[in-house]
Design a protein around this motif. Sequence first.
Motif, mmCIF file in Angstrom:
data_model
loop_
_atom_site.group_PDB
_atom_site.id
_atom_site.type_symbol
_atom_site.label_atom_id
_atom_site.label_comp_id
_atom_site.label_asym_id
_atom_site.label_seq_id
_atom_site.Cartn_x
_atom_site.Cartn_y
_atom_site.Cartn_z
ATOM 1 N N ALA A 156 0.839 -1.197 0.000
ATOM 2 C CA ALA A 156 0.000 0.000 0.000
ATOM 3 C C ALA A 156 0.877 1.252 0.000
ATOM 4 N N THR A 157 1.951 1.210 0.769
ATOM 5 C CA THR A 157 2.858 2.357 0.832
ATOM 6 C C THR A 157 3.582 2.546 -0.500
ATOM 7 N N ILE A 158 4.094 1.428 -1.025
ATOM 8 C CA ILE A 158 4.823 1.490 -2.295
ATOM 9 C C ILE A 158 3.955 2.135 -3.370
ATOM 10 N N ARG A 159 2.704 1.691 -3.429
ATOM 11 C CA ARG A 159 1.815 2.213 -4.482
ATOM 12 C C ARG A 159 1.516 3.683 -4.279
ATOM 13 N N ALA A 160 1.348 4.082 -3.012
ATOM 14 C CA ALA A 160 1.099 5.508 -2.753
ATOM 15 C C ALA A 160 2.314 6.330 -3.176
ATOM 16 N N VAL A 161 3.494 5.850 -2.862
ATOM 17 C CA VAL A 161 4.713 6.584 -3.227
ATOM 18 C C VAL A 161 4.846 6.657 -4.743
ATOM 19 N N GLU A 162 4.634 5.513 -5.392
ATOM 20 C CA GLU A 162 4.831 5.473 -6.844
ATOM 21 C C GLU A 162 3.811 6.322 -7.592
ATOM 22 N N ALA A 163 2.651 6.563 -6.957
ATOM 23 C CA ALA A 163 1.634 7.395 -7.601
ATOM 24 C C ALA A 163 1.880 8.879 -7.326
ATOM 25 N N SER A 164 2.879 9.184 -6.525
ATOM 26 C CA SER A 164 3.114 10.582 -6.148
ATOM 27 C C SER A 164 4.304 11.146 -6.914
ATOM 28 N N ILE A 165 4.586 12.434 -6.667
ATOM 29 C CA ILE A 165 5.736 13.042 -7.341
ATOM 30 C C ILE A 165 7.055 12.521 -6.793
ATOM 31 N N TYR A 166 6.989 11.723 -5.725
ATOM 32 C CA TYR A 166 8.218 11.187 -5.143
ATOM 33 C C TYR A 166 8.530 9.786 -5.653
ATOM 34 N N ALA A 167 7.861 9.378 -6.746
ATOM 35 C CA ALA A 167 8.057 8.032 -7.285
ATOM 36 C C ALA A 167 9.542 7.691 -7.292
ATOM 37 N N ALA A 168 9.846 6.547 -6.681
ATOM 38 C CA ALA A 168 11.251 6.213 -6.468
ATOM 39 C C ALA A 168 11.684 5.032 -7.307
ATOM 40 N N GLY A 169 10.735 4.479 -8.047
ATOM 41 C CA GLY A 169 11.055 3.282 -8.827
ATOM 42 C C GLY A 169 10.927 2.010 -8.022
ATOM 43 N N TYR A 170 10.103 2.031 -6.972
ATOM 44 C CA TYR A 170 9.846 0.800 -6.211
ATOM 45 C C TYR A 170 8.950 -0.103 -7.056
ATOM 46 N N PRO A 171 9.135 -1.426 -6.991
ATOM 47 C CA PRO A 171 8.285 -2.333 -7.781
ATOM 48 C C PRO A 171 6.863 -2.370 -7.211
ATOM 49 N N THR A 172 5.884 -1.940 -7.985
ATOM 50 C CA THR A 172 4.523 -1.801 -7.440
ATOM 51 C C THR A 172 3.821 -3.148 -7.252
ATOM 52 N N ASP A 173 4.406 -4.209 -7.801
ATOM 53 C CA ASP A 173 3.777 -5.513 -7.568
ATOM 54 C C ASP A 173 4.413 -6.253 -6.390
ATOM 55 N N ALA A 174 5.372 -5.647 -5.744
ATOM 56 C CA ALA A 174 5.990 -6.295 -4.579
ATOM 57 C C ALA A 174 5.048 -6.214 -3.383
ATOM 58 N N ALA A 175 5.033 -7.246 -2.560
ATOM 59 C CA ALA A 175 4.223 -7.201 -1.342
ATOM 60 C C ALA A 175 4.904 -6.322 -0.308
ATOM 61 N N ALA A 176 6.212 -6.267 -0.352
ATOM 62 C CA ALA A 176 6.977 -5.418 0.571
ATOM 63 C C ALA A 176 8.374 -5.229 0.019
ATOM 64 N N VAL A 177 8.979 -4.103 0.346
ATOM 65 C CA VAL A 177 10.397 -3.922 0.029
ATOM 66 C C VAL A 177 11.154 -3.600 1.311
#
Lengths: 472, 403
Positions: free
Chosen positions: A254-275
């Motif tokens: 949930a956090t990864i997806r929120a980050v990736e949808a924001s201007i702070y997108a960091a390139g986290y894999p959005t299909d990961a359950a956790a990083v």
Amino acid sequence: MSHDALGAALAAIVGERQVLVRPSELLVYATDGLPGYRKQPGIAVFPRTRDELVQVVRLLAREGVPFVPRGAGTGLSGGALADGSVLLGLNRLTRVLSVDAENRLAVVEPGVVNVHLTRAVAPYGLHYAPDPSSQAACTIGGNVAENAGGPHCLKYGVTLNHVVALTVILPDGDIVTLGSADGERDGYDLVGCFVGSEGCFGVALDATVRLTRNPQAVRTLLADFTSMDAAARATSAIIAAGIVPAALEMMDQATIRAVEASIYAAGYPTDAAAVLLMELDGLEAGIDVDVEKLRTICLDGGARAVRIARDEGERTRLWQGRKKAFGAMGRISSHLVVQDAVIPRTRLPEVLRLIAQIGAAERLSVCNVFHAGDGNLHPNIPYNANDPDESARVHRAMRAIMRACVDAGGSVTGEHGIGLDKIDYMPRIFSPESLDAMCRLRAVFDPARRANPGKVVPVRSCREWTQAPATR
Amino acid sequence: MRESDGSGDKMLSGGGPGAPAAFRSPLRPRDTADVADAVRDAAALGVPLRIRGAGHWLDAGRPVPASACVLDVSALRGITEYNPGDLTLTAGAGTTLAEIDEATRANGQWLPLDPAGATTATLGATLATASCGPLASALGLPRDLALGLEFVDGRGIVVRGGGRVVKNVAGFDLVRLTVGAWGTLGVITEATVRLRARPEAECTMALDAPRETGTLALLLRALREAPLTPIATELVDATFRAGNGDRGSDAVLVRLAGNAASVAAQRRHVESLGTARELPASAWDRLAAADPDGAFTVRISHRPSRVADLWHAIATATAEIEGAVRHASIERGVVRLIVPATAHEVVAPLVRCLASHASVLGERLPRAAWEALPAVTDRLSRGVRAAFDPHQILNPGLLAPMA
Ligand SMILES: Cc1cc2nc3c(=O)[nH]c(=O)nc-3n(C[C@H](O)[C@H](O)[C@H](O)COP(=O)(O)OP(=O)(O)OC[C@H]3O[C@@H](n4cnc5c(N)ncnc54)[C@H](O)[C@@H]3O)c2cc1C
Ligand SMILES: Cc1cc2nc3c(=O)[nH]c(=O)nc-3n(C[C@H](O)[C@H](O)[C@H](O)COP(=O)(O)OP(=O)(O)OC[C@H]3O[C@@H](n4cnc5c(N)ncnc54)[C@H](O)[C@@H]3O)c2cc1C
């Protein structure tokens, strides 16, 4: 003294423009970083110099007026809220008073913003190690009062471990020096008592803090897992293997997806359950041996991939996503409760499972972004505070989560403090005798209990308070 | 109040002939509840208590009342919780450092507290006196390693501060309050401490140190700024080295740590700074045993940049004292001076002289020298004492002034 007369007396010290008395002007000071509480101060005053601050505190002492110190107001426990009393804004005292680069010490005023200190000492190859995610806004005074932590505190320690001395004005106007930067002294660790006292022991006028050498080498890794459980187990395995990363942070989907949808997108894999976002630092020699070890533990623990930042740009981007995660989550709903609790690190997998169950049972989505290496959880819940039903579910879930953490042998706060928000949990983790002991300690600094009244320890826990008021 | 002659521990047994019957011989509580009972009774009768762990370092020679009854907490012994994966350990106050070392070593971990003296020292005393050694600059002071404490205050009330997890800001900090309070605020009954992983590889180097102050200052600065991650960096004098069959000049002992590749690179760097050779790790045990029986010890401290000056000033001030030994934690800015018992009459003037250069903290001194040091009398310290030991029965004469 009447409200108007007090306002005038304060204005005589700091000037009209530094005093707010009208409810409309005070509205912005009715909240801090935590949604759900509104407490409006009666007056807000913003001294510009140490001298003005001292005069203000002494005036309040003479008049017996309660007050609440406030730094940047980024606190997440309602600690800087003033209910009708005087709000003492410290954010204009922003000078770095001195830097002793050779001894790695700096003396700063309380309103210095955390990251500004690191910037000020960067030319010496030094930094201020405690790095709360709010470091671009929060103040050193607020950090001292909350004993703030941050991702890199896993290796370098929290605020407490970096404060050498303090000058404090006690609520009665006396100025005292706690600790010393010029050699060790016999006596009680009053610095240790003041750090984390949440504005209840007086106001820090300046702080002497330790600076840390910038590491020669830094490696930042991102490991991507298909289950939370595996990420949690990998964290426990890394700690148990004796590796001390500079930072070891976990973010769930949930956090990864929120980050990736924001201007702070960091390139986290959005299909990961956790990083897991991990950093190793130290000497260039040998660092890649530890990187390899970390990578192997993660891969053996079920990570799909472990990425190593290739350059400073990629490193900054990976961290930016983490540091702005709360902000990114804040965008997906009108309100966000940022929770804070600690558990023993070996209990991470089971407690995270429990938290997920609690969220599901209350039909809420819990976003976890936290200091995994310390076992310091931040289960956050985006919600709409204006929806009474959802708010009630959020509160129930939070209580259940706190209970789960306490039952696992943990604490109800690792870095955000008790403030107003957690005061009802205190009797769950401390006996009445221990709470009374805390009241006694507070009474040494502030017998009249005028500094940040009603915070941290429930008033009913203080025996002297109920049995023998004002005997001293 | 009758005072002992400052010769220390042998005076301290029961509460003396004037004490109520129950307090005439040492008390040996078995658990926290016993401690609470004992303190409550003592408070009611106004009997002063001398808390005792292993008894290696009871009053440090301070002028303390001889009428105190010994409260021996050594039976509160044993590790109650140790989960290696959490790197935390909880143990009774009477547990020895050696026991903790043994239990944690098996998992490649340690409690990195290495105070001077024997490892039969107890955990409770080590925290109560904030004792530590060369490892502290890199791995933490007792205040940094204590996570939670249970103690019995001066009214016999059982109090718990902190917790069992590595990060915790719940409530006002009763742990920092009690660590280093020398038992004057409470009898520590149990503690939870943070452990660390032992380094994968280690190597101790002795780097010869120049005699001239300016050159020494440059070397110490170079060491502090070098690409090294030592877990201890201790300047030792030639007398200490000679006593260990290691003739030569003053030297800096550097305990390098990390993985094998890192230690090898660090070693090369140390070698590039001057004449260096490897020492066995037992050098650190010998340093911890540098205090001969009955010796007097003071710590002189200032900012790290002042260590070379202090080192020189102390050498000058002690030039006439045969067998005086100095060693210094250069990162903490602390020089420790050990003076043999035979020189006891010069200690007080020496302390007075040193106090004009820097902060002086007595570890073990003859009584007259204690009187040369300022007592802790500030308002907050007095207030804390009154709040936690209102009858002033806990370790009277230590740290805070007597009533
Ligand atoms: C997005 C976000 C991320 C965050 N991340 C972290 C994190 O990673 N780690 C962490 O620990 N916290 C974090 N926080 C919480 C918060 O930033 C910290 O608690 C910070 O230390 C508060 O500083 P402040 O200047 O905003 O203090 P405020 O919120 O203004 O005040 C906090 C408390 O300090 C007292 N106080 C302030 N100044 C003084 C002073 N000079 N003397 C005495 N008392 C004083 C106040 O009375 C109050 O009780 C985060 C907050 C946000 C909004
Ligand atoms: C000669 C000598 C000098 C030393 N000097 C130093 C030094 O300068 N610096 C240093 O870091 N270490 C020093 N030490 C190390 C010392 O061994 C340890 O610091 C430790 O305190 C001794 O443990 P113990 O159990 O023998 O303590 P004890 O001698 O039993 O007690 C030491 C002190 O702690 C108090 N105390 C003991 N247990 C408790 C408890 N449970 N709760 C509250 N108070 C308690 C006692 O009342 C006493 O005041 C010295 C040791 C020796 C033998």
